[in-house]
Design a protein around this motif. Structure first.
Motif, PDB file in Angstrom:
ATOM      1  N   ALA A 128       0.834  -1.194   0.000  1.00 46.52           N
ATOM      2  CA  ALA A 128       0.000   0.000   0.000  1.00 46.52           C
ATOM      3  C   ALA A 128       0.872   1.249   0.000  1.00 46.52           C
ATOM      4  O   ALA A 128       1.738   1.410   0.850  1.00 46.52           O
ATOM      5  N   LEU A 129       0.660   2.087  -0.982  1.00 49.66           N
ATOM      6  CA  LEU A 129       1.329   3.378  -0.981  1.00 49.66           C
ATOM      7  C   LEU A 129       0.629   4.305   0.008  1.00 49.66           C
ATOM      8  O   LEU A 129      -0.494   4.056   0.444  1.00 49.66           O
ATOM      9  N   GLN A 130       1.326   5.376   0.338  1.00 50.73           N
ATOM     10  CA  GLN A 130       0.753   6.352   1.247  1.00 50.73           C
ATOM     11  C   GLN A 130      -0.593   6.834   0.723  1.00 50.73           C
ATOM     12  O   GLN A 130      -0.735   7.178  -0.449  1.00 50.73           O
ATOM     13  N   GLU A 131      -1.591   6.826   1.583  1.00 53.77           N
ATOM     14  CA  GLU A 131      -2.903   7.342   1.189  1.00 53.77           C
ATOM     15  C   GLU A 131      -2.801   8.854   0.947  1.00 53.77           C
ATOM     16  O   GLU A 131      -2.045   9.552   1.607  1.00 53.77           O
ATOM     17  N   ARG A 132      -3.603   9.374   0.015  1.00 57.86           N
ATOM     18  CA  ARG A 132      -3.569  10.801  -0.294  1.00 57.86           C
ATOM     19  C   ARG A 132      -3.900  11.642   0.921  1.00 57.86           C
ATOM     20  O   ARG A 132      -3.306  12.711   1.130  1.00 57.86           O
ATOM     21  N   ALA A 133      -4.811  11.187   1.777  1.00 56.82           N
ATOM     22  CA  ALA A 133      -5.159  11.952   2.981  1.00 56.82           C
ATOM     23  C   ALA A 133      -3.953  12.097   3.895  1.00 56.82           C
ATOM     24  O   ALA A 133      -3.732  13.153   4.505  1.00 56.82           O
ATOM     25  N   ASP A 134      -3.131  11.032   3.998  1.00 58.76           N
ATOM     26  CA  ASP A 134      -1.931  11.108   4.834  1.00 58.76           C
ATOM     27  C   ASP A 134      -0.910  12.074   4.242  1.00 58.76           C
ATOM     28  O   ASP A 134      -0.241  12.820   4.961  1.00 58.76           O
ATOM     29  N   ILE A 135      -0.782  12.059   2.913  1.00 53.38           N
ATOM     30  CA  ILE A 135       0.167  12.963   2.271  1.00 53.38           C
ATOM     31  C   ILE A 135      -0.258  14.411   2.455  1.00 53.38           C
ATOM     32  O   ILE A 135       0.564  15.293   2.732  1.00 53.38           O
ATOM     33  N   THR A 136      -1.548  14.675   2.329  1.00 51.34           N
ATOM     34  CA  THR A 136      -2.061  16.029   2.545  1.00 51.34           C
ATOM     35  C   THR A 136      -1.784  16.481   3.975  1.00 51.34           C
ATOM     36  O   THR A 136      -1.371  17.630   4.210  1.00 51.34           O
ATOM     37  N   ARG A 137      -1.985  15.569   4.924  1.00 54.37           N
ATOM     38  CA  ARG A 137      -1.712  15.897   6.328  1.00 54.37           C
ATOM     39  C   ARG A 137      -0.231  16.205   6.535  1.00 54.37           C
ATOM     40  O   ARG A 137       0.144  17.127   7.273  1.00 54.37           O
ATOM     41  N   LEU A 138       0.623  15.459   5.851  1.00 58.37           N
ATOM     42  CA  LEU A 138       2.066  15.690   5.951  1.00 58.37           C
ATOM     43  C   LEU A 138       2.440  17.045   5.358  1.00 58.37           C
ATOM     44  O   LEU A 138       3.260  17.780   5.926  1.00 58.37           O
ATOM     45  N   HIS A 139       1.824  17.407   4.236  1.00 51.72           N
ATOM     46  CA  HIS A 139       2.093  18.714   3.631  1.00 51.72           C
ATOM     47  C   HIS A 139       1.668  19.853   4.566  1.00 51.72           C
ATOM     48  O   HIS A 139       2.377  20.858   4.706  1.00 51.72           O
ATOM     49  N   LEU A 140       0.530  19.692   5.202  1.00 52.97           N
ATOM     50  CA  LEU A 140       0.055  20.718   6.141  1.00 52.97           C
ATOM     51  C   LEU A 140       0.994  20.825   7.341  1.00 52.97           C
ATOM     52  O   LEU A 140       1.281  21.924   7.822  1.00 52.97           O
ATOM     53  N   GLN A 141       1.480  19.674   7.804  1.00 53.98           N
ATOM     54  CA  GLN A 141       2.353  19.653   8.966  1.00 53.98           C
ATOM     55  C   GLN A 141       3.670  20.381   8.693  1.00 53.98           C
ATOM     56  O   GLN A 141       4.257  20.989   9.586  1.00 53.98           O
ATOM     57  N   THR A 142       4.139  20.347   7.446  1.00 53.98           N
ATOM     58  CA  THR A 142       5.461  20.910   7.131  1.00 53.98           C
ATOM     59  C   THR A 142       5.400  22.341   6.620  1.00 53.98           C
ATOM     60  O   THR A 142       6.416  22.875   6.162  1.00 53.98           O
ATOM     61  N   GLN A 143       4.248  22.984   6.693  1.00 55.57           N
ATOM     62  CA  GLN A 143       4.149  24.358   6.172  1.00 55.57           C
ATOM     63  C   GLN A 143       5.073  25.330   6.893  1.00 55.57           C
ATOM     64  O   GLN A 143       5.505  26.323   6.302  1.00 55.57           O
ATOM     65  N   ASP A 144       5.409  25.053   8.144  1.00 56.25           N
ATOM     66  CA  ASP A 144       6.328  25.932   8.876  1.00 56.25           C
ATOM     67  C   ASP A 144       7.787  25.560   8.640  1.00 56.25           C
ATOM     68  O   ASP A 144       8.689  26.228   9.161  1.00 56.25           O
ATOM     69  N   ASP A 145       8.014  24.480   7.904  1.00 52.42           N
ATOM     70  CA  ASP A 145       9.372  24.053   7.558  1.00 52.42           C
ATOM     71  C   ASP A 145       9.515  24.224   6.052  1.00 52.42           C
ATOM     72  O   ASP A 145       9.298  23.300   5.269  1.00 52.42           O
ATOM     73  N   ALA A 146       9.881  25.451   5.628  1.00 52.90           N
ATOM     74  CA  ALA A 146       9.872  25.788   4.205  1.00 52.90           C
ATOM     75  C   ALA A 146      10.701  24.840   3.340  1.00 52.90           C
ATOM     76  O   ALA A 146      10.243  24.424   2.268  1.00 52.90           O
ATOM     77  N   PRO A 147      11.929  24.466   3.746  1.00 52.14           N
ATOM     78  CA  PRO A 147      12.710  23.556   2.891  1.00 52.14           C
ATOM     79  C   PRO A 147      12.045  22.193   2.712  1.00 52.14           C
ATOM     80  O   PRO A 147      11.936  21.687   1.592  1.00 52.14           O
ATOM     81  N   LEU A 148      11.595  21.592   3.815  1.00 55.64           N
ATOM     82  CA  LEU A 148      10.993  20.268   3.715  1.00 55.64           C
ATOM     83  C   LEU A 148       9.672  20.330   2.945  1.00 55.64           C
ATOM     84  O   LEU A 148       9.353  19.442   2.157  1.00 55.64           O
ATOM     85  N   HIS A 149       8.906  21.399   3.177  1.00 54.76           N
ATOM     86  CA  HIS A 149       7.629  21.553   2.483  1.00 54.76           C
ATOM     87  C   HIS A 149       7.856  21.634   0.964  1.00 54.76           C
ATOM     88  O   HIS A 149       7.168  20.958   0.192  1.00 54.76           O
ATOM     89  N   ALA A 150       8.838  22.426   0.552  1.00 57.41           N
ATOM     90  CA  ALA A 150       9.135  22.548  -0.878  1.00 57.41           C
ATOM     91  C   ALA A 150       9.639  21.221  -1.440  1.00 57.41           C
ATOM     92  O   ALA A 150       9.265  20.819  -2.548  1.00 57.41           O
ATOM     93  N   ALA A 151      10.489  20.539  -0.675  1.00 63.46           N
ATOM     94  CA  ALA A 151      11.016  19.250  -1.131  1.00 63.46           C
ATOM     95  C   ALA A 151       9.895  18.238  -1.335  1.00 63.46           C
ATOM     96  O   ALA A 151       9.855  17.521  -2.343  1.00 63.46           O
ATOM     97  N   LEU A 152       8.952  18.184  -0.404  1.00 63.52           N
ATOM     98  CA  LEU A 152       7.853  17.230  -0.506  1.00 63.52           C
ATOM     99  C   LEU A 152       6.948  17.536  -1.693  1.00 63.52           C
ATOM    100  O   LEU A 152       6.443  16.623  -2.361  1.00 63.52           O
ATOM    101  N   LEU A 153       6.737  18.816  -1.977  1.00 67.37           N
ATOM    102  CA  LEU A 153       5.901  19.175  -3.122  1.00 67.37           C
ATOM    103  C   LEU A 153       6.586  18.836  -4.442  1.00 67.37           C
ATOM    104  O   LEU A 153       5.931  18.430  -5.408  1.00 67.37           O
ATOM    105  N   LEU A 154       7.912  18.959  -4.493  1.00 69.09           N
ATOM    106  CA  LEU A 154       8.631  18.575  -5.701  1.00 69.09           C
ATOM    107  C   LEU A 154       8.619  17.055  -5.891  1.00 69.09           C
ATOM    108  O   LEU A 154       8.521  16.557  -7.015  1.00 69.09           O
ATOM    109  N   ILE A 155       8.712  16.317  -4.787  1.00 68.52           N
ATOM    110  CA  ILE A 155       8.606  14.852  -4.874  1.00 68.52           C
ATOM    111  C   ILE A 155       7.215  14.472  -5.360  1.00 68.52           C
ATOM    112  O   ILE A 155       7.045  13.632  -6.250  1.00 68.52           O
ATOM    113  N   ASP A 156       6.198  15.121  -4.790  1.00 66.37           N
ATOM    114  CA  ASP A 156       4.815  14.734  -5.061  1.00 66.37           C
ATOM    115  C   ASP A 156       4.358  15.155  -6.448  1.00 66.37           C
ATOM    116  O   ASP A 156       3.733  14.374  -7.175  1.00 66.37           O
ATOM    117  N   HIS A 157       4.676  16.381  -6.847  1.00 66.67           N
ATOM    118  CA  HIS A 157       4.143  16.918  -8.106  1.00 66.67           C
ATOM    119  C   HIS A 157       5.095  16.803  -9.286  1.00 66.67           C
ATOM    120  O   HIS A 157       4.674  17.011 -10.430  1.00 66.67           O
TER     121      HIS A 157
END
Length: 284
Positions: A128-157
């Motif tokens: 099972a790959l990560q559920e989309r709801a979990d990924i969205t939650r992870l993106h929200l969690q990292t909004q205060d961590d600009a580098p990690l947030h940008a890295a995750l969006l580049l991985i995802d999109h």
């Protein structure tokens, strides 16, 4: 000489010389005729041909103990004896059986030397790959961590790999065009990822003045450590970047071109998407 007879003679000679390249060239139905399929076919049959040459085994007249002899080459990889996965063994046996069927069609062979050969199942356990709801939650969690947030969006999109993230410099980012230069392609970036990069650039002096590497993680492990902590804080299971990347390919393939996902080959991109889509959890 009739062309069919000449072709048959070339096939016999290629088999006697253990010339796998020539055999594949003369039997195009052995693969799907794409360069990647031909390469995979060659890779899977190579251990059998190499072992046959070493043992002086006549592939057109296999011995009575042929199936027992096959046990070793079917299971050998560059990592040693008996290291091939069940899926690899199954694929190799299936290709070899197809080879003999094609030789029979050419009138060069009679029989089924792989009939009743025990083959491990080619099926993989469902992953099972990560559920989309979990990924969205992870993106929200990292909004205060600009580098990690940008890295995750580049991985995802954009299907970025950790190596591509760590190699990315501000000189590789073209904000007006919304593109980034990566290892194999120039990719058009999703607006959310571009916005995250812009935010990160402003922290580094602004898009026109930022220099050096976009992500200052010292190595791959530092990125994974930050991701692991973020997953804990978001209360979602930890999955490494490779599986998050597959989840992105699973969910965003319709909006991506191969270049946008970092692939220079349409075939390689489609294969990656197919693998990701097969890993979607299925209902019982």
């Amino acid at each position: 000489m009739h062309p069919a007879d000449e072709r048959a003679q070339k096939l016999v000679l290629a088999l006697h010389r253990y010339d796998l390249d020539q055999v594949i060239a003369l039997l195009p139905d052995l693969h799907t005729r794409s360069p990647s399929s031909r390469k995979i076919t060659h890779s899977n049959l190579k251990p059998v041909f190499e072992q046959a040459k070493k043992d002086h085994l006549d592939l057109l007249h296999p011995p009575a103990d042929f199936q027992a002899w096959l046990y070793a080459p079917l299971r050998r990889t560059i990592h040693g004896e008996h290291t091939a996965s069940p899926r690899t063994v199954h694929t190799r046996a299936s290709l070899l059986a197809r080879l003999y069927r094609l030789l029979e069609r050419e009138g060069l062979f009679h029989g089924e030397p792989l009939r009743h050969l025990p083959r491990p199942s080619a099926k993989r356990k469902a992953q099972a790959l990560q559920e989309r709801a979990d990924i969205t939650r992870l993106h929200l969690q990292t909004q205060d961590d600009a580098p990690l947030h940008a890295a995750l969006l580049l991985i995802d999109h954009a299907a970025f790999t950790p190596g591509e993230l760590l190699a990315l410099t501000w000189e590789d980012v073209n904000f007006p065009r919304g593109q980034v230069l990566r290892r194999r392609t120039a990719s058009t970036v999703h607006p959310a990822a571009l916005q995250a990069l812009d935010r990160l650039a402003r922290q580094a002096g602004g898009p026109l003045h930022a220099q050096g590497h976009v992500f200052e993680y010292p190595d791959d492990q530092a990125l994974r450590r930050a991701l692991w902590k973020a997953c804990q804080d978001a209360n979602v299971p930890y999955l490494p970047p490779a599986l998050l990347r597959q989840a992105g390919l699973r969910d965003h393939a319709q909006q991506l071109t191969p270049a946008d996902a970092g692939f220079s080959s349409e075939a390689a991109y489609q294969l990656a998407v197919d693998v990701a889509q097969r890993l979607v959890p299925q209902d019982d």
